[in-house]
Design an enzyme around this catalytic site. Structure first.
Site, PDB file in Angstrom:
ATOM      1  N   HIS A   7     100.226  72.954  14.647  1.00  0.00           N
ATOM      2  CA  HIS A   7     101.362  72.069  14.911  1.00  0.00           C
ATOM      3  C   HIS A   7     101.414  71.639  16.371  1.00  0.00           C
ATOM      4  O   HIS A   7     100.774  72.229  17.252  1.00  0.00           O
ATOM      5  CB  HIS A   7     102.667  72.794  14.549  1.00  0.00           C
ATOM      6  CG  HIS A   7     102.869  74.046  15.359  1.00  0.00           C
ATOM      7  ND1 HIS A   7     103.350  74.042  16.646  1.00  0.00           N
ATOM      8  CD2 HIS A   7     102.627  75.342  15.059  1.00  0.00           C
ATOM      9  CE1 HIS A   7     103.400  75.272  17.109  1.00  0.00           C
ATOM     10  NE2 HIS A   7     102.955  76.096  16.169  1.00  0.00           N
ATOM     11  N   GLU A  27     103.481  80.924  10.035  1.00  0.00           N
ATOM     12  CA  GLU A  27     102.882  81.736  11.093  1.00  0.00           C
ATOM     13  C   GLU A  27     102.916  83.215  10.733  1.00  0.00           C
ATOM     14  O   GLU A  27     103.718  83.655   9.898  1.00  0.00           O
ATOM     15  CB  GLU A  27     103.619  81.486  12.415  1.00  0.00           C
ATOM     16  CG  GLU A  27     103.069  82.218  13.619  1.00  0.00           C
ATOM     17  CD  GLU A  27     101.619  81.886  13.944  1.00  0.00           C
ATOM     18  OE1 GLU A  27     100.727  82.334  13.189  1.00  0.00           O
ATOM     19  OE2 GLU A  27     101.378  81.205  14.958  1.00  0.00           O
TER      20      GLU A  27
END
Length: 237
Positions: free
Chosen positions: A18, A92
């Site tokens: 990201h 994550e």
């Protein structure tokens, strides 16, 4: 990128980290849901992705359940007229007891844990967080779900530690030391090919932002995309 394609490889995964978040800048282990959005630089990094991938055929886009991946995917999704698929397995690696820490000592523990998994020690646990077996199972499940869609090339907007750890665990041909010691900057790319049944082969990594070095932030204290060596050095200084 260098690679060794074979006839049995059926799918390409373009695993893109990201764009930059305020927590990346501040050096925080910020892995919780829904997480922060992008900084102004992160938005520019995301906006550069469509041009950077303009020569690639893309059949689908997947994102995690964290805000920053949705915002990173938005320009590419609009450009290609594709609706991103949200899969929380791409989130994550949870930091557990280390969540929101800005201490380099904790960053070292975090990174050494995820790369211990990459080296085969899946029974090691993130302090107060998941075991490697739990992480790889949910990431594998997300990969299997997009593979089942029949996409030949998929862009997956995920997270720095998750991408590097899963690739180290699952892809043949990875130099584990290089993966651990090469920072994956925001909107950096790791590419693999294969399928869930036959396995995955490492194609290569573009560690810097897809839009080029002008979109890098040399001053950000970025724990989940950092080199293990750099975090150790900062912890010892």
């Amino acid at each position: 990128m260098a690679g060794t394609p074979t006839n049995r490889r059926t799918m390409r995964l373009l695993l893109v980290r990201h764009g930059q978040t305020p927590s990346n800048v501040a050096g925080l282990l910020d892995t919780g849901h829904p997480g922060p959005g992008l900084t102004a630089l992160g938005a520019r990094q995301a906006a550069a992705i469509p041009d950077a991938l303009s020569e690639r055929v893309i059949d689908g886009i997947a994102v995690s359940n964290l805000v920053r991946t949705h915002q990173t995917a938005a320009p590419l999704a609009e450009h290609r007229q594709l609706e991103p698929v949200e899969l929380d397995g791409f989130r994550e690696v949870e930091a557990g007891d280390l969540e929101m820490s800005d201490r380099h000592e904790d960053h070292v523990v975090y990174l050494e844990t995820v790369f211990a998994w990459g080296g085969g020690n899946l029974t090691r646990r993130m302090p107060g967080g998941p075991y490697g077996t739990e992480f790889v199972a949910r990431f594998d499940d997300a990969v299997a779900k997009i593979a089942s869609r029949g996409w030949q090339t998929a862009v997956v907007i995920s997270h720095g530690a998750a991408i590097r750890s899963w690739t180290s665990i699952r892809a043949e041909g990875v130099d584990l030391d290089a993966m651990a010691y090469t920072p994956l900057e925001n909107t950096g790319l790791v590419e693999v090919e294969g399928d869930p049944e036959n396995g995955w082969h490492y194609v290569g990594m573009s560690a810097g932002p897809l839009g080029g070095h002008v979109l890098a932030d040399e001053l950000a204290d970025d724990p989940t995309g950092e080199s293990v060596a750099e975090e150790r050095a900062d912890a010892e200084s």
